[in-house]
Scaffold this motif. Structure first.
Motif, PDB file in Angstrom:
ATOM      1  N   LYS A 166       0.832  -1.219   0.000  1.00  0.00           N
ATOM      2  CA  LYS A 166       0.000   0.000   0.000  1.00  0.00           C
ATOM      3  C   LYS A 166       0.855   1.252   0.000  1.00  0.00           C
ATOM      4  N   THR A 167       1.892   1.247   0.833  1.00  0.00           N
ATOM      5  CA  THR A 167       2.731   2.445   0.962  1.00  0.00           C
ATOM      6  C   THR A 167       3.502   2.706  -0.325  1.00  0.00           C
ATOM      7  N   LEU A 168       4.008   1.637  -0.951  1.00  0.00           N
ATOM      8  CA  LEU A 168       4.739   1.805  -2.216  1.00  0.00           C
ATOM      9  C   LEU A 168       3.790   2.322  -3.308  1.00  0.00           C
ATOM     10  N   ASP A 169       2.572   1.749  -3.369  1.00  0.00           N
ATOM     11  CA  ASP A 169       1.606   2.188  -4.383  1.00  0.00           C
ATOM     12  C   ASP A 169       1.241   3.655  -4.188  1.00  0.00           C
ATOM     13  N   ASP A 170       1.322   4.078  -2.945  1.00  0.00           N
ATOM     14  CA  ASP A 170       0.995   5.459  -2.592  1.00  0.00           C
ATOM     15  C   ASP A 170       2.155   6.413  -2.945  1.00  0.00           C
ATOM     16  N   GLY A 171       3.246   5.860  -3.496  1.00  0.00           N
ATOM     17  CA  GLY A 171       4.369   6.696  -3.917  1.00  0.00           C
ATOM     18  C   GLY A 171       5.367   6.998  -2.806  1.00  0.00           C
ATOM     19  N   LYS A 172       5.206   6.329  -1.663  1.00  0.00           N
ATOM     20  CA  LYS A 172       6.141   6.594  -0.547  1.00  0.00           C
ATOM     21  C   LYS A 172       7.182   5.490  -0.447  1.00  0.00           C
ATOM     22  N   ASP A 173       8.374   5.857  -0.006  1.00  0.00           N
ATOM     23  CA  ASP A 173       9.457   4.885   0.159  1.00  0.00           C
ATOM     24  C   ASP A 173       9.338   4.189   1.513  1.00  0.00           C
TER      25      ASP A 173
END
Lengths: 207, 207
Positions: A92-99
């Motif tokens: 979820k976090t990666l899909d959200d553009g966050k590292d």
């Protein structure tokens, strides 16, 4: 905007005793934008530890179920307890553009590489093995025999370095943090990650 | 010490008008440890320009000889004059363990890649093509036709990005410098560059 960059999965690993936890804590204190995942564990909460903040505390049965359902990105047993990384949060976090940064043991890192070959694998290395020995001895709780056995493990863990993308020497914690931050920034500039932005004629940037 | 890391060859390139010179000058002003190569040219020295400091000034015959002797890493003709990068200086500086930066046009960069495939190729990109147009118009000396022709060149130069390792957006000069410095630092941490240090048991680090 039709081009959306995905976040990077940063895996920080290295031999036991090299100082992964210290470096991760220092990165947090700098206010880096890296997101930290919360581990699942079967060990009992220590005083002050809160479920969902420090760890997700689960029973052995629950943990076993998570393994079977492939809900863990990696897991390991340590001193009779199980520890793992929930895959949902990471995705979820990666899909959200966050590292996302994971601080894990070398065995776990190899499991992650199997699932996320595009991850950014950073091997935290001691300046030399004598330094690592000093740190292990420095804890003051180990017998000579145990120290030698830990050193043997460390030596074999050093050989896993070749499976990583980067090696960061932990000579000084702040310097190690500088290098890790530089690696993350540099990876965001890789042509293969960004070319979609420039090739897409409908992009907001009008290229 | 039996492991000696070679310097990195950093090639900074990108479409005309993107601001390569400005970014390079800003990097210099920061006191970065990058070494700048001195170009050879057949154009006449301008007032204040010193041979061996700003350029190596050579005749057309001498320049031609350097091409034939393969003494130039890359060269190009621009407005009737020749410009090139002497290969000797680059090789010596890299062998000495220092990083060299070349600021060159995209055609030259492709020539360098042929000779130094391990180089670190950074494409400096405009935030968008409108911004590039503004910069070209901003010079105030070009006709509408010339501007359109330059824009067409810029568009085709943008397509060369795929031959590079990194793309750095020149939205703000200081930010672009941060990214370039991060890329250089990160590249020094790549496992494939450093593994020799850790595999060599006779190394000064005692690993």
């Amino acid at each position: 905007m039709s081009f959306k960059e995905k976040g990077l999965l940063v895996v920080l690993s290295g031999p036991s005793g090299v100082g992964k936890g210290t470096v991760c804590k220092a990165l947090r204190n700098r206010g880096s934008s890296l997101q930290y995942s919360i581990s699942v564990t079967t060990r009992k909460p220590r005083e002050g530890e809160i479920d969902g903040v420090h760890y997700f505390f689960r029973t052995r049965d629950q943990f076993q179920q998570m393994i079977e359902n492939e809900q863990l990105l990696e897991w390991a047993e340590y001193v009779g307890n199980f520890y793992g990384t929930p895959i949902d949060y990471v995705r979820k976090t990666l899909d959200d553009g966050k590292d996302v940064i994971l601080e894990i043991e070398v065995q776990g890192a190899l499991q992650v590489k199997h699932r996320f070959p595009d991850g950014l694998f950073i091997f935290l290395a001691p300046p030399n093995l004598n330094e690592l020995k000093k740190r292990i001895v420095g804890r003051g709780t180990e017998t000579a025999e145990l120290i030698e056995s830990r050193m043997n493990v460390a030596r074999s863990e050093m050989e896993l370095m070749q499976n990583y993308n980067y090696v960061v020497e932990n000579d000084q914690v702040e310097k190690a943090c500088d290098r890790i931050e530089a690696i993350v920034l540099a990876e965001h500039c890789r042509v293969d990650r960004l070319i979609g932005k420039y090739q897409n004629n409908e992009g907001a940037d009008g290229l």
